[in-house]
Design an enzyme around this catalytic site. Structure first.
Site, PDB file in Angstrom:
ATOM      1  N   ASP A 115       0.962  -0.939  -0.059  1.00 23.28           N
ATOM      2  CA  ASP A 115      -0.007   0.009   0.062  1.00 23.28           C
ATOM      3  C   ASP A 115       0.972   1.379  -0.019  1.00 23.28           C
ATOM      4  OD1 ASP A 115      -2.562   1.204   0.332  1.00 23.28           O
ATOM      5  OD2 ASP A 115      -1.857   2.005   2.212  1.00 23.28           O
ATOM      6  N   GLU A 137       1.063  -0.452  -5.341  1.00 26.98           N
ATOM      7  CA  GLU A 137      -0.099   0.306  -5.445  1.00 26.98           C
ATOM      8  C   GLU A 137       0.643   1.655  -5.750  1.00 26.98           C
ATOM      9  OE1 GLU A 137      -3.388   3.186  -3.650  1.00 26.98           O
ATOM     10  OE2 GLU A 137      -1.897   2.476  -2.447  1.00 26.98           O
TER      11      GLU A 137
END
Length: 647
Positions: A314, A367
């Site tokens: 993330d 990401e």
């Protein structure tokens, strides 16, 4: 209590300490934390923790009425690492570290390396053993080592365990989920499940992205052994497990990592670098070797101990750039005057290089929301070393395009074709993730324009392009049956829609059939990351909002023709170019009545005309369904049998 002096074999070795301070102790979970020890001098738990600026540390818990100094630890050779042994301590006992800071204040902290924590809102760590679960996935692990992930299908089901399904309004356990979720994911045609972070976290609504325990599966759903059972069940059904992991930042809760020994330790000393105001968290300090050892050990831990396939990392952009997404009154710069986070970049390279040494088939997915180059290039080629990146540009473009009424789409045609200009610059995953379905962004179905029939038809067309476009796939839970409301993280997915409405049941049949069709046809994934796997037939028909292209596999003659019509107009005798003479069969049509469509299908074989068209030597005349996607393939005996069975 036996002391470390009585049991010198419990000391961290000089070599381990050297590696830890060098930033290369990649199995730090074997040293730090609470470990059950059996020996001639007694059985119990050894505790080891890093807190270089503490004046004293002791272990407190129910076993000593939480009284500091009852069970003190000793610093090992001025290393900043403290250790001690508590005899006859059993499993599932609550504990924390009582840390005396330089000022003499005593603070109580959970164990950064704890393998288990008590259920929130309580915050203590729990003693635990991880060596007794009997795994059944040996064959899976052997096979996994040999898989070429780049040339295999990958359809990921992104899932938040707390809201996938509940039981009488309460969270299901890992074992209850294991008895349902892997079967569901497999039956619906997915190859992997991606779990939103299950690392221990105090606040439900952080969804696990603000952690306190990077080595503990959250106790919301059960014990570490229960999570092992869940992963084992996924592997038994042929489903790989990917974990969301957030090494960019951590929450500020008092029992967590923040100012762990009374000083900034896991976070930078400079508050401008430490603070993440956007999320109300602290950044990790990647310039400290010990923090690097800690984080890489966390990744290795989940793969070594829990057998997961890899991670979706993330907020990579915030690790790559110092000022990404933060509206600060000042601008941060590196030593060269730029905005790149040089230490964060080096950490990511080291993380990926280290993981791939032991796990060559690992999935390390970024990401990353900017155009930072070479995210999925190997480290030795100048890249960050990931092997996949979410294609957020394609997702944003296609969702913007689909939001326009069909009559306006001709003016925005480039939004559905632009992606092919950069499709092979990285190894991409097309991701319709939870990020697109929260905070008022609406569900995928509710993003679609038109009346209810058109909304479903638009969404079928969108999924058709999604599955046939180069790149691996990810879909968030509930989207497989076109949930109408956006994701509600405190409630289960709207399963009631399947009981109440044929439209949603039909859509689930469609998405399931499409996923299985994708898996069964190598031309849709074999050359996902190689330019020869894709060829435009017609990318420029903006007046009719139609695109057509070829997807090719590795074997000669293994290809399919994909046509997408993004208007509600039915086009009869629509002419498309094809590369070969012969008979073609429509093998998939999103407008089939079975899927809730109008039934504008090509139910008879179509013979190619010897007439060049769209820069192809032959042409087909076909019916294009309204707001639909069709896939045509050259006739073979097997395909003809399938075609006949469906028509």
């Amino acid at each position: 209590m036996l002391t470390i002096e009585n049991m010198p074999q419990l000391y961290p070795s000089d070599f381990d300490l050297y590696l830890f301070h060098e930033g290369t102790l990649y199995e730090g979970y074997k040293l730090f934390g609470a470990h059950y020890i059996e020996g001639e001098l007694g059985n119990g738990f050894r505790f080891t923790v890093w807190a270089p600026n503490a004046r004293a540390i002791s272990v407190v818990g129910d076993f000593n009425d939480w009284k500091p100094n009852s069970h003190p630890l000793k610093m090992v050779k001025h290393s900043g690492v403290w250790t001690g042994f508590i005899q006859d301590l059993s499993e599932n006992v609550r504990y924390k570290y009582a840390i005396e800071t330089r000022s003499g204040t005593i603070i109580f902290k959970a164990d950064p390396f704890a393998f288990y924590a008590e259920k929130r809102p309580a915050t203590a760590s729990m003693t635990s053993r991880l060596d007794r679960y009997e795994w059944h996935d040996h064959k899976w692990l052997r096979t996994r080592e040999k898989i070429d992930i780049y040339h295999r299908p990958m359809a990921i089901y992104e899932c938040h365990l707390g809201s996938w399904k509940t039981k009488d309004g309460e969270l299901m356990s890992y074992r209850e989920l294991a008895d349902e979720l892997p079967d569901y994911v497999c039956d619906k045609g997915f190859t992997h499940i991606e779990l939103m972070p299950i690392m221990e976290h105090p606040f439900d609504r952080s969804w696990g992205y603000q952690v306190t325990g990077l080595f503990a599966p959250t106790s919301r759903f059960g014990s570490p052994e229960d999570f092992m059972y869940f992963v084992d069940a996924c592997h038994a059904r042929g489903i790989g497990v990917i974990l969301d992991w957030a090494p960019a930042h951590f929450c500020r809760d008092a029992h967590g990592l923040g100012r762990f020994d009374g000083t900034p330790l896991y976070e930078p000393v400079d508050p401008r670098l430490a603070d993440r105001p956007q999320w109300g968290t602290y950044n990790f300090d990647f310039s400290k070797n010990e923090v690097v050892s800690f984080l890489i050990s966390s990744a290795r831990f989940w793969m070594d101990v829990f057998h997961v396939e890899g991670f979706r990392i993330d907020a990579v952009s915030s690790m790559v750039y110092l000022n990404h997404n933060d509206d600060l009154p000042y601008r941060l710069t590196n030593k060269n005057g730029g905005e790149e986070n040089l230490e964060g970049i080096e950490f990511l390279k080291k993380l990926n290089a280290t993981i791939f040494i032991k796990f060559p088939s690992a999935l390390m997915i970024a990401e990353e929301a900017t155009d930072y180059p070479l995210v999925t290039a190997p480290v030795d080629k100048g890249g960050l070393g990931f092997n996949y990146k979410w294609n957020m540009g394609w997702v944003h473009d296609i969702l913007r395009y689909m939001s326009f009424p069909p009559e306006q789409r001709r003016d925005h045609h480039q939004l559905i074709t632009f992606s092919m200009l950069y499709a092979y610059s990285e190894n991409f995953i097309l991701s319709f993730s939870h990020d697109e379905l929260v905070y008022g962004k609406r569900s995928l179905l509710n993003k679609m324009p038109g009346d209810m029939w058109q909304k479903f038809a638009n969404l079928r067309a969108l999924y058709g392009y999604f599955i046939t476009h180069p790149g691996k796939k990810l879909l968030f839970m509930g989207s497989e049956f076109a949930q109408f409301d956006e994701w509600k993280d405190l409630e289960q997915v709207d399963w009631k829609l399947l009981d109440q409405y044929e439209t949603h049941r039909s859509f689930l049949k469609f998405s399931t059939a499409l996923n299985h069709f994708y898996q069964e046809h190598a031309c849709l994934w074999r050359l996902d990351h190689e330019g020869e796997g894709f060829e435009w037939i017609d990318a420029d028909n903006n007046q009719q909002s139609v695109i057509s292209f070829i997807r090719r596999g590795k074997r000669k003659g293994d290809y399919c023709i994909v046509v997408c019509n993004f208007t509600p107009t039915v086009y009869h005798d629509f002419k498309i170019g094809v590369p070969n003479a012969g008979t073609y069969l429509e093998m998939f049509n999103s407008d089939a009545e079975l899927y809730g469509g109008s039934g504008q299908c090509n139910t008879e074989p179509v013979e190619a005309e010897d007439a060049p068209w769209n820069n192809q030597p032959y042409a087909l005349k076909v019916t294009l369904p309204p707001l639909g996607m069709s896939i045509f393939m050259k006739e073979t005996k097997k395909r003809l049998q399938e075609f006949t069975a469906h028509n």
